[in-house]
Design a protein around this motif. Structure first.
Motif, PDB file in Angstrom:
ATOM      1  N   ASP A   1      -2.840   0.838  -5.337  1.00 38.71           N
ATOM      2  CA  ASP A   1      -3.926   1.416  -4.561  1.00 38.71           C
ATOM      3  C   ASP A   1      -3.471   1.584  -3.106  1.00 38.71           C
ATOM      4  OD1 ASP A   1      -6.449   0.443  -2.695  1.00 38.71           O
ATOM      5  OD2 ASP A   1      -7.052   1.809  -4.304  1.00 38.71           O
ATOM      6  N   ASP A   2      -3.754   2.735  -2.503  1.00 39.95           N
ATOM      7  CA  ASP A   2      -3.329   2.996  -1.129  1.00 39.95           C
ATOM      8  C   ASP A   2      -3.815   1.927  -0.153  1.00 39.95           C
ATOM      9  OD1 ASP A   2      -1.993   5.247  -1.975  1.00 39.95           O
ATOM     10  OD2 ASP A   2      -3.298   6.679  -0.930  1.00 39.95           O
ATOM     11  N   ASP A   3      -5.062   1.482  -0.291  1.00 42.59           N
ATOM     12  CA  ASP A   3      -5.591   0.467   0.626  1.00 42.59           C
ATOM     13  C   ASP A   3      -4.805  -0.834   0.513  1.00 42.59           C
ATOM     14  OD1 ASP A   3      -7.524   2.177   1.632  1.00 42.59           O
ATOM     15  OD2 ASP A   3      -9.078   1.481   0.254  1.00 42.59           O
ATOM     16  N   LEU A   4      -4.427  -1.211  -0.713  1.00 42.44           N
ATOM     17  CA  LEU A   4      -3.636  -2.429  -0.896  1.00 42.44           C
ATOM     18  C   LEU A   4      -2.244  -2.275  -0.289  1.00 42.44           C
ATOM     19  CD1 LEU A   4      -4.596  -3.434  -4.540  1.00 42.44           C
ATOM     20  CD2 LEU A   4      -5.348  -4.510  -2.409  1.00 42.44           C
ATOM     21  N   LEU A   5      -1.666  -1.085  -0.411  1.00 37.40           N
ATOM     22  CA  LEU A   5      -0.349  -0.847   0.171  1.00 37.40           C
ATOM     23  C   LEU A   5      -0.406  -0.887   1.696  1.00 37.40           C
ATOM     24  CD1 LEU A   5       0.829   1.955  -2.259  1.00 37.40           C
ATOM     25  CD2 LEU A   5       1.809  -0.340  -2.057  1.00 37.40           C
ATOM     26  N   VAL A   6      -1.484  -0.371   2.278  1.00 40.10           N
ATOM     27  CA  VAL A   6      -1.653  -0.446   3.726  1.00 40.10           C
ATOM     28  C   VAL A   6      -1.856  -1.899   4.145  1.00 40.10           C
ATOM     29  CG1 VAL A   6      -3.142   0.228   5.662  1.00 40.10           C
ATOM     30  CG2 VAL A   6      -2.450   1.932   3.960  1.00 40.10           C
ATOM     31  N   ASP A   7      -2.650  -2.664   3.392  1.00 35.58           N
ATOM     32  CA  ASP A   7      -2.811  -4.101   3.668  1.00 35.58           C
ATOM     33  C   ASP A   7      -1.464  -4.817   3.605  1.00 35.58           C
ATOM     34  OD1 ASP A   7      -5.542  -3.807   3.978  1.00 35.58           O
ATOM     35  OD2 ASP A   7      -6.047  -4.644   2.007  1.00 35.58           O
ATOM     36  N   ASP A   8      -0.647  -4.444   2.622  1.00 35.70           N
ATOM     37  CA  ASP A   8       0.671  -5.050   2.483  1.00 35.70           C
ATOM     38  C   ASP A   8       1.536  -4.742   3.707  1.00 35.70           C
ATOM     39  OD1 ASP A   8       2.527  -6.406   0.389  1.00 35.70           O
ATOM     40  OD2 ASP A   8       3.719  -4.716   1.131  1.00 35.70           O
ATOM     41  N   GLN A   9       1.415  -3.525   4.239  1.00 40.83           N
ATOM     42  CA  GLN A   9       2.162  -3.150   5.442  1.00 40.83           C
ATOM     43  C   GLN A   9       1.712  -3.990   6.639  1.00 40.83           C
ATOM     44  OE1 GLN A   9       4.757  -1.599   6.326  1.00 40.83           O
ATOM     45  NE2 GLN A   9       4.482  -0.963   8.430  1.00 40.83           N
ATOM     46  N   HIS A  10       0.437  -4.340   6.681  1.00 40.66           N
ATOM     47  CA  HIS A  10      -0.048  -5.207   7.769  1.00 40.66           C
ATOM     48  C   HIS A  10       0.460  -6.632   7.590  1.00 40.66           C
ATOM     49  CE1 HIS A  10      -2.550  -2.275   9.768  1.00 40.66           C
ATOM     50  NE2 HIS A  10      -3.079  -1.936   8.604  1.00 40.66           N
ATOM     51  N   ALA A  11       0.536  -7.094   6.340  1.00 39.98           N
ATOM     52  CA  ALA A  11       0.996  -8.457   6.065  1.00 39.98           C
ATOM     53  C   ALA A  11       2.509  -8.600   6.257  1.00 39.98           C
ATOM     54  CB  ALA A  11       0.610  -8.861   4.639  1.00 39.98           C
ATOM     55  N   TYR A  12       3.241  -7.554   5.857  1.00 38.69           N
ATOM     56  CA  TYR A  12       4.709  -7.566   5.915  1.00 38.69           C
ATOM     57  C   TYR A  12       5.195  -6.292   6.600  1.00 38.69           C
ATOM     58  CZ  TYR A  12       3.955 -10.955   2.142  1.00 38.69           C
ATOM     59  OH  TYR A  12       3.531 -12.011   1.385  1.00 38.69           O
ATOM     60  N   PRO A  13       4.956  -6.157   7.905  1.00 42.98           N
ATOM     61  CA  PRO A  13       5.229  -4.893   8.591  1.00 42.98           C
ATOM     62  C   PRO A  13       6.691  -4.455   8.512  1.00 42.98           C
ATOM     63  CG  PRO A  13       4.288  -6.524  10.100  1.00 42.98           C
ATOM     64  CD  PRO A  13       4.462  -7.186   8.786  1.00 42.98           C
ATOM     65  N   ARG A  14       6.832  -3.162   8.294  1.00 45.97           N
ATOM     66  CA  ARG A  14       8.145  -2.511   8.304  1.00 45.97           C
ATOM     67  C   ARG A  14       8.152  -1.504   9.438  1.00 45.97           C
ATOM     68  NH1 ARG A  14      10.524  -1.192   2.565  1.00 45.97           N
ATOM     69  NH2 ARG A  14       9.917  -3.044   1.403  1.00 45.97           N
ATOM     70  N   ASP A  15       9.289  -1.431  10.133  1.00 45.52           N
ATOM     71  CA  ASP A  15       9.467  -0.374  11.115  1.00 45.52           C
ATOM     72  C   ASP A  15       9.538   0.952  10.373  1.00 45.52           C
ATOM     73  OD1 ASP A  15       9.604  -2.353  13.069  1.00 45.52           O
ATOM     74  OD2 ASP A  15      11.800  -2.370  13.098  1.00 45.52           O
ATOM     75  N   ALA A  16       9.330   2.046  11.082  1.00 45.86           N
ATOM     76  CA  ALA A  16       9.299   3.377  10.470  1.00 45.86           C
ATOM     77  C   ALA A  16      10.551   3.671   9.647  1.00 45.86           C
ATOM     78  CB  ALA A  16       9.094   4.443  11.536  1.00 45.86           C
ATOM     79  N   GLU A  17      11.717   3.247  10.132  1.00 41.23           N
ATOM     80  CA  GLU A  17      12.948   3.564   9.398  1.00 41.23           C
ATOM     81  C   GLU A  17      13.089   2.787   8.093  1.00 41.23           C
ATOM     82  OE1 GLU A  17      14.244   0.557  12.596  1.00 41.23           O
ATOM     83  OE2 GLU A  17      12.950   2.310  12.516  1.00 41.23           O
TER      84      GLU A  17
END
Length: 107
Positions: free
Chosen positions: A76-92
């Motif tokens: 789910d897109d919302d879960l993937l965005v939450d995951d990005q907040h929990a484990y942030p990745r730089d753009a590259e």
């Protein structure tokens, strides 16, 4: 820690038969979650998928996938965005398929 983790267990017998649909216990699920936490690298992120294989001789072989979508692409897109907040990745380090990718990263 991200909101959702899915675990699956498949047992391949020596004769090649596979017993799928087995489950792992809660402690093993928590260990996977903890491993994902400790493997996080600032700006790089952590793995989306992991495979743990116990060979017939008892060796453990691991594979960590940092690039392909979790849940076989059904996340789910919302879960993937939450995951990005929990484990942030730089753009590259953010895959082009990830919904948090703003499109400014080269393909």
């Amino acid at each position: 820690m991200a909101a959702t983790m899915e675990t699956q267990l498949a047992v391949e017998m020596l004769d090649g038969a596979v017993e799928a649909g087995e489950s792992i216990d809660v402690e093993a699920q928590m260990a996977c979650d903890d491993l994902r936490d400790v493997m996080y690298e600032d700006g790089v992120g952590t793995w989306y998928n992991a495979t743990f294989t116990v060979t017939p001789d008892g060796s453990l072989v691991t594979e960590f996938d940092y690039d392909n979508p979790p849940f076989g692409g059904g996340g789910d897109d919302d879960l993937l965005v939450d995951d990005q907040h929990a484990y942030p990745r730089d753009a590259e380090h953010l895959p082009t398929w990830h919904p948090a990718n703003d499109g400014s990263r080269p393909a």
